[in-house]
Scaffold this active site. Structure first.
Site, PDB file in Angstrom:
ATOM      1  N   PHE A 159       0.835  -1.207   0.000  1.00  0.00           N
ATOM      2  CA  PHE A 159       0.000   0.000   0.000  1.00  0.00           C
ATOM      3  C   PHE A 159       0.867   1.253   0.000  1.00  0.00           C
ATOM      4  CE2 PHE A 159      -3.864   2.327   1.711  1.00  0.00           C
ATOM      5  CZ  PHE A 159      -4.643   2.058   0.597  1.00  0.00           C
ATOM      6  N   GLY A 160       1.803   1.283  -0.954  1.00  0.00           N
ATOM      7  CA  GLY A 160       2.597   2.498  -1.166  1.00  0.00           C
ATOM      8  C   GLY A 160       1.853   3.412  -2.131  1.00  0.00           C
ATOM      9  N   ARG A 161       2.617   4.251  -2.797  1.00  0.00           N
ATOM     10  CA  ARG A 161       1.974   5.244  -3.678  1.00  0.00           C
ATOM     11  C   ARG A 161       1.105   4.603  -4.755  1.00  0.00           C
ATOM     12  NH1 ARG A 161       7.190   7.340  -3.209  1.00  0.00           N
ATOM     13  NH2 ARG A 161       7.310   9.471  -2.381  1.00  0.00           N
ATOM     14  N   SER A 181      -0.124  -4.614   3.973  1.00  0.00           N
ATOM     15  CA  SER A 181       1.256  -4.154   3.751  1.00  0.00           C
ATOM     16  C   SER A 181       2.097  -4.624   4.929  1.00  0.00           C
ATOM     17  CB  SER A 181       1.317  -2.640   3.587  1.00  0.00           C
ATOM     18  OG  SER A 181       1.062  -2.036   4.818  1.00  0.00           O
ATOM     19  N   ARG A 237       6.448  -6.721  -9.575  1.00  0.00           N
ATOM     20  CA  ARG A 237       7.614  -7.470 -10.036  1.00  0.00           C
ATOM     21  C   ARG A 237       7.219  -8.935 -10.179  1.00  0.00           C
ATOM     22  NH1 ARG A 237       9.356  -3.503 -11.572  1.00  0.00           N
ATOM     23  NH2 ARG A 237      11.326  -2.451 -11.127  1.00  0.00           N
ATOM     24  N   GLU A 266      12.134 -11.959 -17.018  1.00  0.00           N
ATOM     25  CA  GLU A 266      11.908 -11.159 -18.237  1.00  0.00           C
ATOM     26  C   GLU A 266      13.170 -11.133 -19.086  1.00  0.00           C
ATOM     27  OE1 GLU A 266      10.443  -7.318 -17.056  1.00  0.00           O
ATOM     28  OE2 GLU A 266       8.811  -8.196 -15.915  1.00  0.00           O
ATOM     29  N   HIS A 284       5.598  -5.685 -19.646  1.00  0.00           N
ATOM     30  CA  HIS A 284       6.097  -4.712 -18.667  1.00  0.00           C
ATOM     31  C   HIS A 284       5.937  -3.263 -19.172  1.00  0.00           C
ATOM     32  CE1 HIS A 284       9.072  -4.360 -15.063  1.00  0.00           C
ATOM     33  NE2 HIS A 284       8.236  -3.339 -15.091  1.00  0.00           N
ATOM     34  N   GLY A 286       3.626  -1.106 -17.698  1.00  0.00           N
ATOM     35  CA  GLY A 286       2.815  -0.400 -16.706  1.00  0.00           C
ATOM     36  C   GLY A 286       3.038   1.102 -16.671  1.00  0.00           C
TER      37      GLY A 286
HETATM   38  C1  DGY Z   1       9.427   0.519 -12.252  1.00  0.00           C
HETATM   39  O1  DGY Z   1       9.655   1.716 -12.383  1.00  0.00           O
HETATM   40  O2  DGY Z   1       9.934  -0.151 -11.358  1.00  0.00           O
HETATM   41  C2  DGY Z   1       8.475  -0.085 -13.203  1.00  0.00           C
HETATM   42  O3  DGY Z   1       8.461  -1.462 -13.144  1.00  0.00           O
HETATM   43  C3  DGY Z   1       8.736   0.390 -14.608  1.00  0.00           C
HETATM   44  O4  DGY Z   1       7.497   0.343 -15.252  1.00  0.00           O
END
Ligand code: DGY
Length: 324
Positions: A159-161, A181, A237, A266, A284, A286
């Site tokens: 529960f971070g940013r 968390s 991750r 990966e 990947h 995101g």
């Molecule tokens: C990060 O910044 O750790 C992300 O996985 C990149 O999208």
């Protein structure tokens, strides 16, 4: 006096190098064809630079750090919020600072988590594949029946940013939001017991850091606790989830669906995940919006510029007690 030398391992989004250029630093790399440096090459380069700007795909291990520390390496800026690719504890012991890019990618990554929740829950991958292949016979009342995300119970792990940005979005879908968390948050929806969160959530979204502390946090045992209608989303991750166990759960139908943006090894993806039903797989991406990737680059290069000019950037990773 010679200007500091900064190794930039890979090409950055446009404008990303500006802080280094404006500071008058000498930039080493990246290669013209943007291929990654091997570990041996990084080892050689570490001897002659004051800073490294690297990506999460560059493994910065003890050997590279100790060679760098024996010469002039003082700071490493990872163009990512996660930094499990860097042996940061050794870096600190060797007197090298490490920075990451917190804050600039939260919203974009949270958008991607919601994208995966929707896509996995509503089986869009299978539906679109059939349509493109000409295998859609026309509308059918029993076709592609997914599960709803509106009104569902969302379990956020970490529960971070980014986890919080996902929670904000979930309110808009009328979801009941629970979170787990490592440290008690004292906020509504906190669950100390991760097993219980796995049992009760309809959708589980992972937002913990990677690294040794979270390897296979979601393993076969926890997958078995989940509802048969559960949807698992991972934008954090790959190492947090036991991919082999997840693939088995999906093939066996012991959970409903998964949406994954990250993988254990990966760019390899577990072969059983590639064939798993009700599974959405992204490479990947995101944080991959134009603005966010540029801001990530700037966050890293600004940190290096500031640090080499005697400042203390806010995005240096905190040292653990007794790490000197
Ligand atoms: C990060 O910044 O750790 C992300 O996985 C990149 O999208």
């Amino acid at each position: 006096m010679t200007s500091p030398r900064v190794l930039v391992t890979r090409r950055l989004p446009e404008g990303g190098l500006d802080p280094l250029i404006n500071a008058g630093f000498e930039i080493v790399g990246p290669r013209d064809d943007d291929t990654p440096y091997s570990s041996e090459e990084l080892l050689g380069l570490a001897e002659s630079v004051d800073a490294i700007v690297c990506l999460l795909t560059d493994l910065i291990d003890y050997e590279i750090l100790s060679v760098g520390a024996a010469h002039s390496l003082r700071v490493i800026a990872n163009v990512a919020v996660g930094y499990d690719n860097i042996d940061w504890r050794s870096a600190h012991r060797l007197g090298i600072e490490v920075s990451n890019t917190p804050g600039v990618l939260d919203e974009t990554t949270a958008d991607a988590a919601v994208l995966l929740m929707l896509a996995a829950s509503r089986l869009t991958f299978a539906a679109e594949s059939d349509l493109r292949a000409g295998d859609w016979p026309g509308w059918g009342i029993t076709q592609y029946l997914g599960v709803d995300i509106h009104g569902a119970t969302l379990g956020i792990i970490g529960f971070g940013r980014i986890g919080r940005a996902v929670a904000r979005r979930a309110q808009g879908f009328g979801m009941r939001v629970l979170h787990h968390s490592r440290r008690e948050t004292g906020e509504p929806g906190y669950m100390d017991d991760l097993d219980e969160l796995c049992r009760v959530a309809d959708i589980i979204s992972i937002h913990t850091p990677g690294g040794p502390d979270t390897v296979h946090l979601i393993d076969g045992r926890r997958l078995a606790l989940m509802k048969t209608t559960a949807v698992l989303v991972n934008t954090a991750r790959g190492s947090v989830v036991d991919e082999a166990a997840l693939a088995e759960a999906l093939h066996a139908g012991s959970i409903f669906a998964a949406g994954l943006d990250v993988f254990e090894r990966e760019p390899e993806v577990h072969p059983r995940l590639l064939t798993a039903p009700r599974t959405v797989l992204l490479p990947h991406i995101g944080s991959a919006s134009q603005a966010t990737r540029r801001n990530m680059a700037l966050s890293a290069t600004n940190a290096v510029a500031q640090y080499l000019q005697g400042g203390r950037p806010a995005n240096l990773i905190a040292r653990e007690p007794n790490s000197d």
